[in-house]
Design a protein around this motif. Structure first.
Motif, PDB file in Angstrom:
ATOM      1  N   ILE A  29       4.262 -16.003 -18.219  1.00 56.22           N
ATOM      2  CA  ILE A  29       4.730 -16.783 -16.906  1.00 56.22           C
ATOM      3  C   ILE A  29       3.512 -16.661 -16.148  1.00 56.22           C
ATOM      4  O   ILE A  29       2.875 -17.422 -15.679  1.00 56.22           O
ATOM      5  N   GLU A  30       3.720 -15.862 -15.498  1.00 54.46           N
ATOM      6  CA  GLU A  30       2.411 -14.674 -14.330  1.00 54.46           C
ATOM      7  C   GLU A  30       1.130 -14.789 -15.101  1.00 54.46           C
ATOM      8  O   GLU A  30       0.328 -15.200 -14.893  1.00 54.46           O
ATOM      9  N   LEU A  64      13.210 -17.662 -11.903  1.00 50.08           N
ATOM     10  CA  LEU A  64      12.431 -16.745 -12.299  1.00 50.08           C
ATOM     11  C   LEU A  64      12.718 -15.122 -11.764  1.00 50.08           C
ATOM     12  O   LEU A  64      13.211 -13.632 -11.589  1.00 50.08           O
ATOM     13  N   CYS A  65      12.207 -16.021 -10.342  1.00 46.49           N
ATOM     14  CA  CYS A  65      11.860 -14.645  -9.345  1.00 46.49           C
ATOM     15  C   CYS A  65      14.002 -14.023  -9.211  1.00 46.49           C
ATOM     16  O   CYS A  65      14.349 -13.061  -8.725  1.00 46.49           O
ATOM     17  N   GLU A  66      15.129 -14.773  -9.265  1.00 48.82           N
ATOM     18  CA  GLU A  66      15.903 -14.925  -9.390  1.00 48.82           C
ATOM     19  C   GLU A  66      16.497 -13.061  -9.793  1.00 48.82           C
ATOM     20  O   GLU A  66      17.091 -12.217 -10.052  1.00 48.82           O
ATOM     21  N   LEU A  67      15.646 -13.939 -11.574  1.00 46.62           N
ATOM     22  CA  LEU A  67      16.027 -12.752 -12.753  1.00 46.62           C
ATOM     23  C   LEU A  67      15.292 -11.618 -12.494  1.00 46.62           C
ATOM     24  O   LEU A  67      15.723 -10.425 -12.824  1.00 46.62           O
ATOM     25  N   ALA A  68      14.226 -11.674 -11.515  1.00 42.61           N
ATOM     26  CA  ALA A  68      13.253 -10.825 -11.966  1.00 42.61           C
ATOM     27  C   ALA A  68      13.910  -9.669 -11.075  1.00 42.61           C
ATOM     28  O   ALA A  68      13.630  -8.409 -10.360  1.00 42.61           O
ATOM     29  N   ILE A  69      15.120  -9.918  -9.803  1.00 44.85           N
ATOM     30  CA  ILE A  69      15.540  -9.444  -9.206  1.00 44.85           C
ATOM     31  C   ILE A  69      16.574  -8.383  -9.037  1.00 44.85           C
ATOM     32  O   ILE A  69      17.135  -7.579  -8.933  1.00 44.85           O
ATOM     33  N   GLU A 117      15.270  -5.374 -10.604  1.00 49.47           N
ATOM     34  CA  GLU A 117      14.941  -4.756 -10.986  1.00 49.47           C
ATOM     35  C   GLU A 117      13.452  -4.966 -11.247  1.00 49.47           C
ATOM     36  O   GLU A 117      12.464  -4.011 -11.150  1.00 49.47           O
ATOM     37  N   ARG A 118      12.571  -6.038 -11.765  1.00 51.44           N
ATOM     38  CA  ARG A 118      11.149  -6.133 -11.614  1.00 51.44           C
ATOM     39  C   ARG A 118      10.700  -6.878 -10.588  1.00 51.44           C
ATOM     40  O   ARG A 118      10.516  -8.061 -10.057  1.00 51.44           O
ATOM     41  N   TYR A 119      10.802  -5.673  -9.530  1.00 50.97           N
ATOM     42  CA  TYR A 119       9.796  -6.045  -8.383  1.00 50.97           C
ATOM     43  C   TYR A 119       8.061  -6.187  -8.238  1.00 50.97           C
ATOM     44  O   TYR A 119       7.846  -7.649  -6.824  1.00 50.97           O
ATOM     45  N   ASP A 120       7.978  -5.768  -8.947  1.00 45.95           N
ATOM     46  CA  ASP A 120       6.785  -6.802  -9.162  1.00 45.95           C
ATOM     47  C   ASP A 120       6.331  -7.705  -9.705  1.00 45.95           C
ATOM     48  O   ASP A 120       5.042  -8.514  -9.070  1.00 45.95           O
ATOM     49  N   VAL A 121       7.134  -8.288 -10.439  1.00 46.07           N
ATOM     50  CA  VAL A 121       6.838  -9.617 -10.843  1.00 46.07           C
ATOM     51  C   VAL A 121       7.694 -10.910  -9.585  1.00 46.07           C
ATOM     52  O   VAL A 121       6.736 -11.839  -9.409  1.00 46.07           O
ATOM     53  N   LEU A 122       8.822  -9.774  -8.648  1.00 49.58           N
ATOM     54  CA  LEU A 122       8.746 -10.655  -7.524  1.00 49.58           C
ATOM     55  C   LEU A 122       8.206 -11.345  -7.236  1.00 49.58           C
ATOM     56  O   LEU A 122       7.907 -12.373  -6.361  1.00 49.58           O
TER      57      LEU A 122
END
Length: 297
Positions: free
Chosen positions: A239-240, A259-264, A267-272
């Motif tokens: 996706i990125e 997807l941002c909610e999933l990243a949080i 704990e994939r803050y780089d993706v967020l």
């Protein structure tokens, strides 16, 4: 003779708009031709031409994420389209206005516009836009966790799709993806996987770049819920890579937001922050105050 020549020129402009709206990615030629048609329509007080011009101006602005300009043009178009009996464009106008109102946080009025579009289709025998409106109403119910009602609208959309000659695969992708998401949110992962398989078998050969992104967002969430962490992370990486270019923010915003909610959650803050960095300029440019307030402040 001069009058007939002008009428012929206007009809040529109309054909240009219908061609350029598909071919011209930056939409400049669409807007230029619509301006010509609008000027002639104003001169002749022709509601058919004015409705046509304002609608396709709005559609072009939508493609460029210029939401305020889009809404202004579509709002102007509605009266002229109704007056001139251009019912399919009127139903499409209601659909676009509803999409915009959701981005502004006004879901109740958006639902009214969607239902007005469906009534217009029913009253005038319009079929081309019914599937899309049903999908959008279903998605609105799904956002508000009314899953049974959402499924009903998605299934209605599927029934319409099956009855439509030369139906767009894009609509089927949206129906299957939304049904997969709906079942996933209800906790039925087996049914979710069934629809993912349908997408891969029946739709994937026709995917556009946006379709890949749209479906991949759903699959990342499914893999997470199914405990398939490696597949989830691979999906997020794809996706990125896919969202590096220009996107229609109203078409993909909710999927990327999820997807941002999933990243949080993982704990994939780089993706967020990567996704936020890509979306925020588009949202600010589009003047979508509700999205900006709730997502970036």
């Amino acid at each position: 003779m001069e009058s007939q020549n002008r009428k012929d020129r206007v009809e040529d402009w109309i054909q240009d708009v219908l061609r350029y709206r598909i071919e011209d990615k930056d939409k400049k030629r669409v807007l230029a031709r619509c301006a010509d048609i609008e000027a002639y329509g104003q001169e002749k007080n022709d509601s058919r031409l004015l409705g046509f011009a304002f609608f396709y101006q709005g559609e072009a602005y939508y493609a460029e994420n210029k939401i305020e300009e889009m809404f202004s043009c579509i709002a102007k178009a509605v009266g002229y389209l109704n007056q001139s009996g251009q019912w399919e464009l009127l139903a499409r106008a209601y659909n676009l206005m509803a999409i915009t109102l959701i981005s502004k946080g006004n879901a109740p009025v958006a639902l009214d516009y969607y239902l007005a579009g469906l009534r217009c289709c029913k009253e005038h025998g319009i079929t081309g836009i019914v599937c899309s409106i049903n999908i959008n109403v279903g998605f609105l119910y799904m956002q508000n966790r009314v899953y049974r009602e959402a499924q009903r609208y998605f299934e209605d959309a599927y029934a319409v799709w099956c009855e439509t000659k030369n139906a767009r695969v894009r609509s089927l992708i949206m129906i299957y993806t939304n049904l997969a998401t709906c079942y996933m949110l209800c906790g039925d992962l087996e049914k979710t996987e069934e629809y993912i398989e349908k997408i891969e078998k029946e739709c994937e050969p026709e995917f556009t770049e946006m379709d890949y992104t749209y479906v991949e967002c759903m699959k990342a969430r499914y893999f997470h819920r199914a405990g398939k962490k490696e597949l989830r992370d691979e999906s997020i990486s794809r996706i990125e890579k896919m969202i590096g270019g220009q996107i229609r923010v109203l078409d993909l915003f909710d999927d990327l937001y999820a997807l941002c909610e999933l990243a949080i959650e993982i704990e994939r803050y780089d993706v967020l922050f990567d996704i936020i960095d890509r979306l925020e300029p588009i949202v600010v440019q589009a003047k979508m105050d509700y999205m900006e307030k709730n997502c970036f402040r």
